[in-house]
Motif scaffolding. Sequence first.
Motif, PDB file in Angstrom:
ATOM      1  N   TYR A 199       2.289   6.961  -5.816  1.00  0.00           N
ATOM      2  CA  TYR A 199       2.047   6.322  -4.527  1.00  0.00           C
ATOM      3  C   TYR A 199       3.135   5.279  -4.280  1.00  0.00           C
ATOM      4  O   TYR A 199       3.351   4.380  -5.102  1.00  0.00           O
ATOM      5  N   PRO A 200       3.844   5.354  -3.130  1.00  0.00           N
ATOM      6  CA  PRO A 200       5.025   4.514  -2.918  1.00  0.00           C
ATOM      7  C   PRO A 200       4.751   3.125  -2.366  1.00  0.00           C
ATOM      8  O   PRO A 200       5.687   2.353  -2.142  1.00  0.00           O
ATOM      9  N   GLY A 201       3.470   2.801  -2.124  1.00  0.00           N
ATOM     10  CA  GLY A 201       3.173   1.487  -1.582  1.00  0.00           C
ATOM     11  C   GLY A 201       3.284   1.410  -0.077  1.00  0.00           C
ATOM     12  O   GLY A 201       3.158   0.331   0.509  1.00  0.00           O
ATOM     13  N   ASP A 202       3.505   2.530   0.587  1.00  0.00           N
ATOM     14  CA  ASP A 202       3.651   2.599   2.031  1.00  0.00           C
ATOM     15  C   ASP A 202       2.962   3.874   2.495  1.00  0.00           C
ATOM     16  O   ASP A 202       3.271   4.971   2.008  1.00  0.00           O
ATOM     17  N   GLU A 203       2.020   3.743   3.436  1.00  0.00           N
ATOM     18  CA  GLU A 203       1.214   4.893   3.834  1.00  0.00           C
ATOM     19  C   GLU A 203       2.039   5.984   4.514  1.00  0.00           C
ATOM     20  O   GLU A 203       1.814   7.172   4.300  1.00  0.00           O
ATOM     21  N   ASP A 204       3.010   5.600   5.354  1.00  0.00           N
ATOM     22  CA  ASP A 204       3.841   6.604   6.019  1.00  0.00           C
ATOM     23  C   ASP A 204       4.680   7.370   5.010  1.00  0.00           C
ATOM     24  O   ASP A 204       4.779   8.601   5.053  1.00  0.00           O
ATOM     25  N   SER A 223      -3.960   1.333  11.286  1.00  0.00           N
ATOM     26  CA  SER A 223      -3.538   1.617   9.914  1.00  0.00           C
ATOM     27  C   SER A 223      -4.317   0.779   8.898  1.00  0.00           C
ATOM     28  O   SER A 223      -4.914  -0.247   9.241  1.00  0.00           O
ATOM     29  N   PRO A 224      -4.332   1.193   7.638  1.00  0.00           N
ATOM     30  CA  PRO A 224      -5.145   0.509   6.624  1.00  0.00           C
ATOM     31  C   PRO A 224      -4.748  -0.944   6.386  1.00  0.00           C
ATOM     32  O   PRO A 224      -3.571  -1.288   6.382  1.00  0.00           O
ATOM     33  N   ASN A 225      -5.766  -1.756   6.184  1.00  0.00           N
ATOM     34  CA  ASN A 225      -5.618  -3.132   5.713  1.00  0.00           C
ATOM     35  C   ASN A 225      -6.378  -3.195   4.396  1.00  0.00           C
ATOM     36  O   ASN A 225      -7.593  -3.378   4.375  1.00  0.00           O
ATOM     37  N   PHE A 226      -5.674  -3.004   3.292  1.00  0.00           N
ATOM     38  CA  PHE A 226      -6.336  -2.864   1.998  1.00  0.00           C
ATOM     39  C   PHE A 226      -7.073  -4.128   1.573  1.00  0.00           C
ATOM     40  O   PHE A 226      -8.144  -4.063   0.977  1.00  0.00           O
ATOM     41  N   ALA A 227      -6.510  -5.279   1.890  1.00  0.00           N
ATOM     42  CA  ALA A 227      -7.158  -6.533   1.502  1.00  0.00           C
ATOM     43  C   ALA A 227      -8.496  -6.700   2.208  1.00  0.00           C
ATOM     44  O   ALA A 227      -9.483  -7.163   1.619  1.00  0.00           O
ATOM     45  N   ALA A 228      -8.557  -6.305   3.491  1.00  0.00           N
ATOM     46  CA  ALA A 228      -9.789  -6.461   4.268  1.00  0.00           C
ATOM     47  C   ALA A 228     -10.906  -5.580   3.727  1.00  0.00           C
ATOM     48  O   ALA A 228     -12.087  -5.925   3.829  1.00  0.00           O
TER      49      ALA A 228
END
Length: 297
Positions: A142-147, A53-58
């Motif tokens: 966008y709810p802040g959660d990918e799922d 799953s995404p790691n936006f900071a990385a």
Amino acid sequence: MTTRLTAADFDQELLILFDAYVHGDMDRRSFLGQAQRYAKAGVTAAGLLAALSPNFAAGQQVPAQDSRVTTQRVSLPTPSVYNSINGYLARPAAAGAARLPMVLVVHENRGLNPHIEDVTRRLALEGFMAFAPDALTPLGGYPGDEDKAREAFAKLDQVSTREDFLAAAQWLRMRADGDGKLGVVGFCYGGGMSHWLATQLPELRAAVPFYGNTPDPAQAAKVKAPLLVHLAAVDERINAAWPAYEAALKAAGAKYEVHHYAGTQHGFNNDTTPRYDAAAAKLAWDRTIAFFKTQLG
């Protein structure tokens, strides 16, 4: 420094399962049940999902507060039943009020998440005014959660969503701080939207779909903008439809170029997940920026 995982760290069959999960072809429970067979050395199926799953900071390249970019949240009216759409606008700070060429940025099937905002800022640093609408606006954004974002996305009325993106494109093209030259870039769902917008906007100057679904080949004759198409090597879901659409583009005399990136997975440009391929992503991005600079002048 923690070593980032790549697609090579996972079984190919697991990556295919993950792609099906990401695109709504199976639910979380089904994915976890099937992924368990690939769990090794004490790693659970849930752990595999977290790793994929995404790691936006990385993946962030341009911080949200980067002084080289000016950004703002905007809302604009649309003619659809949703009435409006929100988005994220970015410009190079050094440009001041100068009129700039414009790029519409279309997200994946999770709405306007931090990765797409980062892509929008990257385009601003290249000298464009970039605008990324959020298709999830009518469902709260966008709810802040990918799922949760994926689940919400499946509830959208796509006819209305397409109307919203058309309105966003026209709004951007007509801005007083733009020069009237509009391009579009999109990823996955956004790649498909980029293809579709190219059939709807004769005034569009350039379209860059990354691994996106293609329209019905009968629509290819409507494409007036030059296309730059990026395709992953391991992406049967998308690639199966490309030959028929390419044949239709050729028959219509459309201007296009297509690049297939060897060894890559669907989503190879997204630097927040292990499917990211750094070399292919850099090459595709460099080609994209050069294409926009040529076509948008």
